[in-house]
Design a protein around this motif. Sequence first.
Motif: not given
Length: 421
Positions: A22, A26-27, A58, A60, A67, A81, A326, A364-365, A369, A380
Motif C-alpha cells: 500500500t 492512498q489508504v 481506506c 487505514s 489491515d 507500506m 508492486e 498491489w494492492s 484504495n 485490491g
Amino acid sequence: MINILEYDDIEFPQDFLWGATTAGQQVEGNNNSFYDDEEICPKTAYGGVPYLKAGKACNSYEMYQEDIQLLKQMNLNTYRMSLEWSRIEPVEGVFNEKEIQHYKDVLKALKEANIKVCLTLHHNSHPVWFHKKKAFETMENLPYFLRYVKKVVPELDEYVDYWLTLNEMNIIFEYTIEESINMLQYHAKAYHMIKKYSSKPVSCPINYAEKKPMRGTNDLPDRIMAEYIDYMENEFMFHAIRTGEIVVPFHDVVKMKELKDTCDFWSVNVYTRQLINSRKKVFRFDRYEASSIHALDVPYFSDDICPEVIYHCLTRLKDKPVLISENGIACKNDEYRIVYIASILQAVKQAMDDGVKVLGYLHWSLLDNWEWGTYVPTFGLASVDHTTYQRKLKPSAYFYGDITKNGKMTKEIIRKHYNHL
C-alpha cells in the motif's frame, strides 16, 4: 484467456517474501499532502475524469490493525507500506512526534504479527510546503529531504527489514527528465544517510513497463521509438545505479560516484507492457483489441495480461537480487485477478529457474484504495466499503493465501479457486 488449469506445479524457496503493498496517501486518509491541497492538487484524474480528493481513503490510519489481520488471513510474511512525510513534518522544520509514534505503533504491530516490513520513505506524496518550494525540480531542496530521512530512519530502523527511498522516479510522464535526474541524486544521498543508521538493505522502486513496437520490430519508426523510450524510462536508471553515470539525451552527463551501487537489491514495480505507436502524439497507450480484456468499464493501463513482461524484466536484472515490490491488475471481475496472479507467478518461477535471484513478490494492492484522484480502478485483494470502511477479502485473496501458505502453486490449488470464465 490464458488457461491456467494447464500450468505445471511450481514451488518457491522457503524464505520467499510473500506480501502485499500500500501507500500512505492512498489508504491512510486525511494526509494533508499536496494531493489534498485545493490550490495545488490536479484537476483531473486518469482518463480525464474530475479529480476526487482522497478524503479518508481506506481509513487505514485508524484501521491498521484490521489491515494486519487481512495480511495474516492470507498467510503473508511481508508488508510494503510508506511513511507520509506530510504527517511527520507538516510545517517546515517542525516534526510531529505524535505522528512518528503512530508509525512506531503500526510497525510494532506488524512485528508482533511476524510480518516483515518494507518501508518506503516517499511514495509520490509530500508536504504542501515542500511542493511550494518546487519539490524535486531543484537540487536546492535536497537538505529538506535529507533532514526528514535523518529524523525517521534512526527512530524506526529497529522495526524495518527493507528500506525504499523514492517510488517510481523514472516515469517521465509523471516527472520531467530533469526531476528524474535530480531524484537519482536525492536517492543516492538518502541511501548513504540511511546507511549511517541502518544495516538493512536499501533500494528504490523502479517502474518497469516493457516498451514494444506497436507494429512489430520490422516497423522502423515504432522500433526506434520503443527502444528510445525504454532507455529513457528503464535503462538509464539501471545504468545510473550500476555505474554512477546519469546519461540521457540532450543533457550533459552527471557523474556521481556516490550513486553507484546504491541499490542493494533491485526493487521493481511491474504491471504491463506499453505498445509504442510512432504515428500518434500520445504514443504509449494503444492496445491490441485481440488481447485486451476490458477489465474495467473504462479503458485502463492494466487491461492486458502479459506475464512475459515480468519474465523479461527479471532476466534483465541478474546482477542483483530482485524484489517485485508492486504487481497487480485493476478489474471488476475478480477471476481476472486469479488468472493474473497465476500467470505472473509462473513467469516469476521461470525467471528464477533461469538464474534470477528473486527475493519475493508483493502484490498491489492490499485494498481497493484511492488511485490518484479516483476510486474506480480496483486493485485490491480486499474490497473496501468507502462509507463504512469495512474490508472483505476477495476470492483472489484466498487463492493467493493458499499459494503463500504452501509456498507453491499447484493444479489442485488452482482448481479449488478458479471457475473457468
